[in-house]
Scaffold this motif. Structure first.
Motif, PDB file in Angstrom:
ATOM      1  N   GLY A  94       1.616  -0.458  -1.755  1.00 17.94           N
ATOM      2  CA  GLY A  94       1.334   0.448  -2.854  1.00 17.94           C
ATOM      3  C   GLY A  94       1.356  -0.270  -4.191  1.00 17.94           C
ATOM      4  N   ASN A  95       2.234  -1.237  -4.320  1.00 18.78           N
ATOM      5  CA  ASN A  95       2.312  -1.981  -5.577  1.00 18.78           C
ATOM      6  C   ASN A  95       1.107  -2.893  -5.763  1.00 18.78           C
ATOM      7  OD1 ASN A  95       4.721  -0.998  -6.810  1.00 18.78           O
ATOM      8  ND2 ASN A  95       5.881  -2.015  -5.191  1.00 18.78           N
ATOM      9  N   GLN A  96       0.561  -3.403  -4.672  1.00 15.58           N
ATOM     10  CA  GLN A  96      -0.674  -4.178  -4.774  1.00 15.58           C
ATOM     11  C   GLN A  96      -1.801  -3.284  -5.282  1.00 15.58           C
ATOM     12  OE1 GLN A  96      -1.526  -6.022  -1.008  1.00 15.58           O
ATOM     13  NE2 GLN A  96       0.227  -7.395  -1.135  1.00 15.58           N
ATOM     14  N   GLN A  97      -1.819  -2.061  -4.775  1.00 13.11           N
ATOM     15  CA  GLN A  97      -2.853  -1.125  -5.204  1.00 13.11           C
ATOM     16  C   GLN A  97      -2.753  -0.884  -6.712  1.00 13.11           C
ATOM     17  OE1 GLN A  97      -5.306   0.160  -3.328  1.00 13.11           O
ATOM     18  NE2 GLN A  97      -6.121   1.114  -5.177  1.00 13.11           N
ATOM     19  N   LYS A  98      -1.526  -0.781  -7.203  1.00  9.05           N
ATOM     20  CA  LYS A  98      -1.352  -0.558  -8.644  1.00  9.05           C
ATOM     21  C   LYS A  98      -1.905  -1.747  -9.442  1.00  9.05           C
ATOM     22  CE  LYS A  98       2.857   2.073  -7.804  1.00  9.05           C
ATOM     23  NZ  LYS A  98       4.336   1.946  -7.862  1.00  9.05           N
ATOM     24  N   ALA A  99      -1.743  -2.941  -8.876  1.00  9.31           N
ATOM     25  CA  ALA A  99      -2.256  -4.124  -9.579  1.00  9.31           C
ATOM     26  C   ALA A  99      -3.786  -4.074  -9.699  1.00  9.31           C
ATOM     27  CB  ALA A  99      -1.820  -5.399  -8.856  1.00  9.31           C
ATOM     28  N   VAL A 100      -4.424  -3.518  -8.668  1.00  5.36           N
ATOM     29  CA  VAL A 100      -5.882  -3.401  -8.706  1.00  5.36           C
ATOM     30  C   VAL A 100      -6.305  -2.492  -9.856  1.00  5.36           C
ATOM     31  CG1 VAL A 100      -7.907  -2.570  -7.467  1.00  5.36           C
ATOM     32  CG2 VAL A 100      -6.100  -3.748  -6.224  1.00  5.36           C
TER      33      VAL A 100
END
Ligand SMILES: Nc1ncnc2c1ncn2[C@@H]1O[C@H](COP(=O)(O)OP(=O)(O)OP(=O)(O)O)[C@@H](O)[C@H]1O
Ligand SMILES: [Mg+2]
Lengths: 351, 509
Positions: free
Chosen positions: B409-415
């Motif tokens: 989920g945190n990777q998604q936020k980075a996107v």
């Protein structure tokens, strides 16, 4: 271009569930061709092109030297010259499909050829010579494999080290001299014929067939693709990736041992200068054959054709007494064209 | 497999599990108890440690401390093989398939049926076909390369693989993140079958309504610790969110202030956009300050439309006009220069540089803005990246961390963060909340609203119909590569949209 139509025809009988999943597929395949291709067909298309190139080269050779080019003796000479590199390319195909590279194959051929022809080894007779070449090749390959899999060296580095040291050891063992084969039995067998076809060509054929079965029909082979395609997925699926990787390099080494038998038979001697540039020719054959350098995809048939293309080019040049510098330029051009071809198809695959 | 456990018996107990990574204590004493035949839900914020916990259970990570008891016996799971052998199969959050292998080969990867080393291909395919039928998808050819399947198709393969192991416990880490509504129903049917046979399921999802539907008990994890266990799956949302984050989130969809749309200013005008075999004749506009959502099933061509607008795919015909200027088809730099941003669907393959820092990823599309005379202003990059991370509640909010080490989920936020540090005129968001936890999701919605309020034209694709309806001003419905209908979000209901995307019936709300 009938994909949209096909999509709805998929939908009707199955109603809602699933239609969109199967219908998604044409989106991912080559929009430029618009053809629905089941897996493999695209590779087959490339193989067809490659075969076409090979045939065209043969025709060229024939037109330039109609009397001799396709004569039995020239074909047999071509194949016998190509046999050793062909066998090395089989091992290289395994390594590259598994996502690695092996720069040391030429040096391993040299080391095996020298070790099997030392006076000491020869004194035990032809079968021990054969065994010696195979064990030395396998051993050197496994050292590569263990360094890469368990020592976590990058394949490039590990095999670069082997590239240097195996040839060094070969030089030391042979004292820099060419070691002539005294065992007539060895030469009789490996330089001889079997059912009218040279033993070397039989060996090449057998290695390809065994390699093909191993790669395409056994669990070992399919796992090689898996490791090259997605190492983490392979690990999580419960595959022992390290052991498998070590074994793949072992296979490459074993192929070098077999190639050493062939080189020794052809030149009737073992020398530390054997197998020069084999790594380049083998990598070129594999790449021309359509195996992705990034791993996970490839075919042995492609490698075979890739190797044959080089062989035929060589033969055309020597038969017509052309300079080797032009020959090298031609080889370079062939590699670039082949990779561009591969690039095009890879791009269509994944948009 | 012998049935030593009756439904309801304790199958697995994990207690005091600790796992540290360099610089993070991902698990700090987690307890989990799973009974045979139940669907046990794991809840927690992004980065709480859910995936890490199940990787310990799957033998993929070795814990630094704690005890695992399986069917009453203390056990160590030293490798994925060990876990599979005792009957724990795992569907990982990040798809773990091999693109180049066929569906059947992927399903049986690692335990191929074979005789003397030769793969029994006929047998393997027949078994794979059976599994796909069981999952409701007999039409997916088991000989097809997995890389050619859609994300949902791949998810099914991953599910079939878990089933192929004949497991006693199946772990599903966000299995529905890439699935559309009908696929989710399918999955739940299979889950019900499995639990009826006494198989236990550990289920991770950020969609609370799913947990309500299939869950029996819930364990909540926060910052690597179990904060609540043995909860009923019908525990009210507010309470669950509070346990997960320690915060109070009243409504997920924030109230939208009066629509500030300036309909006289059409920022994005798409006309007759067509790509053979993907979509045809798609026309729509997005005004400044407007949020337009595209609803549709996976495979309807929504992502393809977004990517074509952005120039990542080249249109066969049709035009894309941004702020009165026509974009060159198939030219991403031109689109970016014109102020278009795309947060793509597949974070790993399409968006992120996994081995680079979060900051590098965030500023990737804005490098010229962050440089002076060609030299990067790294301090400003870090500062802005950090500010964005804090807004999105990306944890740990350290812009120097490698993206690979972040939770899904945190990777998604980075996107999404990448396009927040840049002033866009048109923002294309493809499944922006995939895998994002409830609290952060509300924050993300608020951010999207703010962006729209500042005049950005937002085009959003989401498989979650409530999200499309709750967030957008206007909704476009797509099916099989065509635009079916267009209506203000307030005039549509979830049921009506689902009807349209699935059957194509001409119901209008
Ligand atoms: N390989 C790794 N190296 C370093 N840190 C890691 C690694 N894997 C996970 N972490 C860290 O461990 C913590 C827990 O991550 P985990 O993936 O378990 O979260 P999660 O609960 O699954 O979140 P999400 O809901 O976003 O999937 C996070 O802070 C993450 O950054
Ligand atoms: Mg996770």
């Amino acid at each position: 271009m009938s994909d949209v139509g096909e999509k709805s025809s998929v939908d009707k009988p199955g109603a809602a569930p699933g239609g969109p999943l199967a219908g998604e597929e044409p989106v991912r395949t080559g929009p430029t061709t618009g053809v629905r291709t089941p897996s493999g067909l695209r590779l087959d298309l490339r193989l067809t092109i490659l075969t076409g190139v090979l045939v065209a080269l043969c025709v060229t050779g024939y037109v330039l030297q109609p009397d001799s080019f396709l004569s039995e003796s020239n074909v047999s000479t071509m194949l016998r010259l190509a046999a050793a590199i062909g066998v090395v390319s089989v091992g290289m195909t395994f390594v590259i499909i598994s996502g690695g590279i092996d720069l040391s194959v030429g040096s391993m051929v040299a080391l095996s050829s020298v070790w099997m022809t030392t006076l000491a080894t020869q004194s035990y007779g032809p079968w021990v010579m054969v065994l010696c070449a195979l064990v030395v090749g396998l051993g050197a390959g496994l050292i590569n494999g263990v360094l890469i899999a368990y020592g976590r060296l990058v394949p490039f580095i590990a095999t670069l080290a082997m590239y240097a040291s195996a040839r060094g050891l070969a030089e030391r063992l042979s004292d820099g001299r060419t070691q002539v084969v005294e065992q007539q039995g060895y030469l009789d067998f490996f330089r001889g014929d079997l059912f009218g076809i040279p033993t070397l060509i039989w060996m090449l054929a057998v290695v390809y067939v065994v390699g093909w079965v191993l790669l395409n029909r056994t669990t070992f082979g399919r796992r090689t693709f898996a490791i090259g395609g997605n190492e983490e997925a392979a690990r999580l699926a419960g595959i022992n990736v390290k052991r498998h990787t070590a074994m793949v390099y072992g296979i490459a080494g074993l192929c070098c041992g077999i190639a050493a038998l062939m080189v020794v038979a052809r030149t009737t001697s073992g020398s530390s200068t054997n197998g020069m540039y084999y790594e380049l020719d083998a990598i070129a054959a594999v790449v021309i054959g359509g195996t992705l350098l990034s791993g996970g995809r490839g075919t042995l048939i492609g490698t075979l054709i890739g190797g044959l293309i080089f062989t035929v080019v060589n033969s055309i040049f020597t038969q017509n007494n052309l300079e080797s510098d032009i020959q090298n330029i031609a080889k370079g051009v062939i590699i670039v064209v082949a990779v561009l071809l591969q690039y095009g198809t890879a791009r269509n695959r994944k948009t | 497999m012998s049935t030593e456990t009756e439904p309801g018996d304790v199958l697995l107990t994990m207690s005091g599990i600790v796992k540290t990574f360099p610089g993070v204590r991902a698990l700090d004493g987690v307890d989990l108890e799973v009974r045979a035949g139940e669907v046990h839900c794991l809840l927690g914020q992004n980065g709480a440690g859910k995936s890490t916990l199940i990787k310990v259970l799957a033998g993929a990570h070795q814990p630094d401390g704690g005890e695992i008891v399986w069917q009453g016996k203390p056990t160590t799971l030293g490798s994925p093989v060990a876990a599979l052998r005792i009957g724990v199969a795992t569907m990982y959050q990040e798809l773990d398939l091999v693109d180049g292998l066929s569906v059947a080969e992927n399903i049986f990867l690692g335990h191929e049926p074979n005789a003397f080393g030769f793969t029994r291909r006929g047998h393997m395919r027949a078994e794979a076909r059976k599994l796909m039928r069981r999952l409701g998808h007999p039409e997916i050819p088991v000989g097809r390369e997995v890389g050619l399947l859609s994300a949902a198709g791949q998810q099914l393969v991953s599910m079939a693989r878990a089933l192929a192991h004949d497991a006693r416990l199946i772990v599903m880490d966000e299995p529905t993140a890439a699935l559309a509504a009908d696929e989710v129903d399918n999955l739940f049917r299979v889950v019900a079958d499995l639990t009826a046979e006494g198989v236990a399921i550990v289920y991770i999802s950020h969609r609370l309504e799913e947990i309500r539907r299939i869950g029996n008990r819930v364990t909540v994890i926060k910052d690597g610790r179990t904060v609540a266990s043995n909860l009923d799956s019908h525990t009210p949302t507010a309470e669950l969110v509070n346990l997960m984050s320690g915060r109070n989130v009243e409504t997920v969809f924030p109230h939208r202030e009066a629509n500030t749309t300036d309909s006289s200013h059409e920022v994005l005008v798409v006309e007759g956009l067509t790509r053979a075999s993907e979509f045809a004749d798609v026309s729509f506009t997005v005004n400044a300050g407007e949020i337009v959502g595209i609803a549709g099933l996976v495979g309807a061509g929504r992502s393809e439309v977004l990517e074509t607008v952005y120039g990542a795919r080249k249109a066969d015909s049709g035009t894309v006009v941004v702020d009165g200027k026509r974009l060159r088809p198939g030219n991403v730099p031109a689109a970016v220069a014109a102020g278009v941003g795309l947060a793509p669907e597949e974070r790993k393959s399409q968006a992120l540089l996994l081995d680079q820092s979060v900051a590098n990823n965030v500023v990737l599309a804005s490098l010229p803005e962050y440089s002076r005379a060609g030299f990067s202003d790294i301090r400003r990059e870090l500062r802005d990246a950090r500010a964005t991370l804090e807004r999105l509640d990306l944890r740990p909010a350290d812009p120097r961390r490698e993206v690979r080490t972040l939770s899904g989920g945190n990777q998604q936020k980075a996107v999404v963060a990448r396009w927040l540090v840049r002033d866009c005129k048109v923002l294309l968001l493809d499944e922006p909340t995939r895998g994002v936890d409830v609290g952060a999701r509300a924050e993300l919605y608020r951010l999207i609203h703010e962006l729209a309020a500042s005049g950005v034209a937002v085009l959003l694709v989401s498989s979650e119909v409530p999200e499309v309806l709750g967030l957008s001003d206007r909704v476009l419905v797509m099916r099989e590569g065509r635009l079916l209908t267009e209506a203000p979000a307030s005039e549509l209901t979830e049921a009506a949209v689902l009807d349209m995307v699935m059957e194509g019936s001409e119901v209008m709300a």
